[in-house]
Motif scaffolding. Structure first.
Motif, PDB file in Angstrom:
ATOM      1  N   PRO A 157       0.897  -1.163  -0.003  1.00  0.00           N
ATOM      2  CA  PRO A 157       0.051   0.111  -0.022  1.00  0.00           C
ATOM      3  C   PRO A 157       0.856   1.276  -0.153  1.00  0.00           C
ATOM      4  O   PRO A 157       0.434   2.293  -0.716  1.00  0.00           O
ATOM      5  N   ASP A 158       1.920   1.392   0.942  1.00  0.00           N
ATOM      6  CA  ASP A 158       2.723   2.272   0.865  1.00  0.00           C
ATOM      7  C   ASP A 158       3.357   2.934  -0.646  1.00  0.00           C
ATOM      8  O   ASP A 158       3.597   4.068  -0.844  1.00  0.00           O
ATOM      9  N   ILE A 159       3.846   1.805  -1.463  1.00  0.00           N
ATOM     10  CA  ILE A 159       4.369   2.180  -2.548  1.00  0.00           C
ATOM     11  C   ILE A 159       3.297   2.711  -3.474  1.00  0.00           C
ATOM     12  O   ILE A 159       3.687   3.861  -4.195  1.00  0.00           O
ATOM     13  N   LEU A 160       1.998   2.156  -3.478  1.00  0.00           N
ATOM     14  CA  LEU A 160       0.953   2.845  -4.323  1.00  0.00           C
ATOM     15  C   LEU A 160       0.783   4.378  -3.732  1.00  0.00           C
ATOM     16  O   LEU A 160       0.395   5.068  -4.799  1.00  0.00           O
ATOM     17  N   GLU A 161       0.844   4.462  -2.454  1.00  0.00           N
ATOM     18  CA  GLU A 161       0.637   5.951  -2.072  1.00  0.00           C
ATOM     19  C   GLU A 161       1.621   6.907  -2.433  1.00  0.00           C
ATOM     20  O   GLU A 161       1.451   8.045  -2.787  1.00  0.00           O
ATOM     21  N   GLU A 162       2.759   6.159  -2.396  1.00  0.00           N
ATOM     22  CA  GLU A 162       4.134   7.101  -2.845  1.00  0.00           C
ATOM     23  C   GLU A 162       3.841   7.548  -4.287  1.00  0.00           C
ATOM     24  O   GLU A 162       4.311   8.538  -4.914  1.00  0.00           O
ATOM     25  N   GLU A 163       3.450   6.417  -5.347  1.00  0.00           N
ATOM     26  CA  GLU A 163       3.259   6.761  -6.446  1.00  0.00           C
ATOM     27  C   GLU A 163       2.067   8.060  -6.805  1.00  0.00           C
ATOM     28  O   GLU A 163       2.364   8.748  -7.637  1.00  0.00           O
ATOM     29  N   ASP A 164       1.014   7.919  -6.083  1.00  0.00           N
ATOM     30  CA  ASP A 164       0.036   8.976  -6.202  1.00  0.00           C
ATOM     31  C   ASP A 164       0.574  10.388  -5.565  1.00  0.00           C
ATOM     32  O   ASP A 164       0.214  11.107  -6.315  1.00  0.00           O
ATOM     33  N   GLU A 165       1.530  10.254  -4.565  1.00  0.00           N
ATOM     34  CA  GLU A 165       1.768  11.357  -4.122  1.00  0.00           C
ATOM     35  C   GLU A 165       2.769  12.183  -5.152  1.00  0.00           C
ATOM     36  O   GLU A 165       2.710  13.312  -5.560  1.00  0.00           O
ATOM     37  N   THR A 166       3.599  11.264  -5.887  1.00  0.00           N
ATOM     38  CA  THR A 166       4.529  11.766  -6.965  1.00  0.00           C
ATOM     39  C   THR A 166       3.769  12.136  -8.198  1.00  0.00           C
ATOM     40  O   THR A 166       3.952  13.435  -8.702  1.00  0.00           O
ATOM     41  N   GLU A 167       2.434  11.207  -8.664  1.00  0.00           N
ATOM     42  CA  GLU A 167       1.731  11.997  -9.584  1.00  0.00           C
ATOM     43  C   GLU A 167       1.115  13.390  -9.220  1.00  0.00           C
ATOM     44  O   GLU A 167       1.035  14.296  -9.998  1.00  0.00           O
ATOM     45  N   GLU A 168       0.696  13.561  -7.965  1.00  0.00           N
ATOM     46  CA  GLU A 168       0.118  14.767  -7.505  1.00  0.00           C
ATOM     47  C   GLU A 168       1.053  16.065  -7.544  1.00  0.00           C
ATOM     48  O   GLU A 168       0.794  16.989  -7.857  1.00  0.00           O
ATOM     49  N   ALA A 169       2.287  15.663  -7.015  1.00  0.00           N
ATOM     50  CA  ALA A 169       3.260  16.702  -7.099  1.00  0.00           C
ATOM     51  C   ALA A 169       3.638  17.207  -8.564  1.00  0.00           C
ATOM     52  O   ALA A 169       3.806  18.397  -8.779  1.00  0.00           O
ATOM     53  N   ALA A 170       3.702  16.286  -9.357  1.00  0.00           N
ATOM     54  CA  ALA A 170       3.889  16.422 -10.663  1.00  0.00           C
ATOM     55  C   ALA A 170       2.971  17.383 -11.411  1.00  0.00           C
ATOM     56  O   ALA A 170       3.176  18.402 -12.141  1.00  0.00           O
ATOM     57  N   ALA A 171       1.745  17.053 -10.933  1.00  0.00           N
ATOM     58  CA  ALA A 171       0.405  17.781 -11.476  1.00  0.00           C
ATOM     59  C   ALA A 171       0.364  19.264 -10.984  1.00  0.00           C
ATOM     60  O   ALA A 171       0.379  20.311 -11.729  1.00  0.00           O
ATOM     61  N   ASP A 172       0.788  19.220  -9.498  1.00  0.00           N
ATOM     62  CA  ASP A 172       1.101  20.804  -9.013  1.00  0.00           C
ATOM     63  C   ASP A 172       2.096  21.447  -9.657  1.00  0.00           C
ATOM     64  O   ASP A 172       2.021  22.818  -9.837  1.00  0.00           O
TER      65      ASP A 172
END
Length: 218
Positions: free
Chosen positions: A188-203
């Motif tokens: 689960p933590d890997i998937l959360e890290e991927e989501d956070e990376t995608e959100e940061a890139a979008a921001d």
């Protein structure tokens, strides 16, 4: 292969936006039958029946028989269009086929026995589906309804590859990379890290766009 069905259609003499609007007001939608070394045949098909079949699943992998002008034509739906705002069906393209015609289609993937996968059941992992459908080349009369993959015994870090697919006779993968990844079980933590990376890139992209707009105004 999914069960075939029959559609009663009408030949279309007029084409264009005005004619299409007239059809839709009368519960029909425009469609075209092409292929088979014949001229394209513009037709009109019932909206409600077609819409229900579209959302029932397997629409693009099921052969249909279209009855029009005294003919019975075997076809495979190849493409459809939806209104971008109201999401209703606006047009369908059909390909003439025989039982032996080879076509390229996307076949959906399903997974079973999630409770038997330690990585999911005991360790709280997440099934990360890389490909929700698999593109194959198959005889039009032998298109698989779907592929079912067994998750029994899989742990976090395990993957399911194309080699796990059971291809029916005459069906081949349409992708050169023969053993591509279909799904993985991740923590689960890997998937959360991927989501956070995608959100940061979008921001970051959004901030860049705003900065550019401010510069243009100046």
């Amino acid at each position: 292969m999914s069960e075939t069905y029959t559609v009663t259609a009408e030949a279309r003499e007029k084409v264009g936006k005005g004619a299409a609007r007239h059809l839709r007001r009368n519960g029909m939608i425009p469609a075209v039958i092409y292929g088979g070394k014949q001229q394209p045949l513009p037709i009109a098909i019932p909206y409600k029946e077609t819409f229900l079949r579209l959302h029932a699943g397997g629409f693009l992998t099921t052969i249909a028989t279209i009855e029009v002008g005294g003919q019975k034509i075997k076809v495979l739906p190849k493409e459809y269009q939806l209104d971008p705002v109201r999401d209703f069906l606006t047009h369908v393209d059909f390909l003439r086929v025989s039982e032996s015609t080879r076509v390229t289609v996307g076949v959906p993937v399903h997974f079973e026995n999630e409770d038997e996968a330690p990585g999911l059941k005991q360790k709280g992992g997440v099934l990360n589906v890389v490909r929700h459908e698999i593109e194959v080349e198959a005889p039009a009369g032998s298109i698989p309804e779907g592929f079912t993959l067994d998750l029994t015994g899989l742990d976090i870090g395990d993957s399911i590859h194309a080699s796990a697919l059971k291809l029916p006779k005459g069906v081949e993968l349409a992708i050169d990379d023969r053993d591509f990844t279909i799904a993985t079980i991740v923590a689960p933590d890997i998937l959360e890290e991927e989501d956070e990376t995608e959100e940061a890139a979008a921001d970051e992209v959004e901030a860049t766009e705003v900065s550019t707009d401010d510069s243009d105004e100046k």
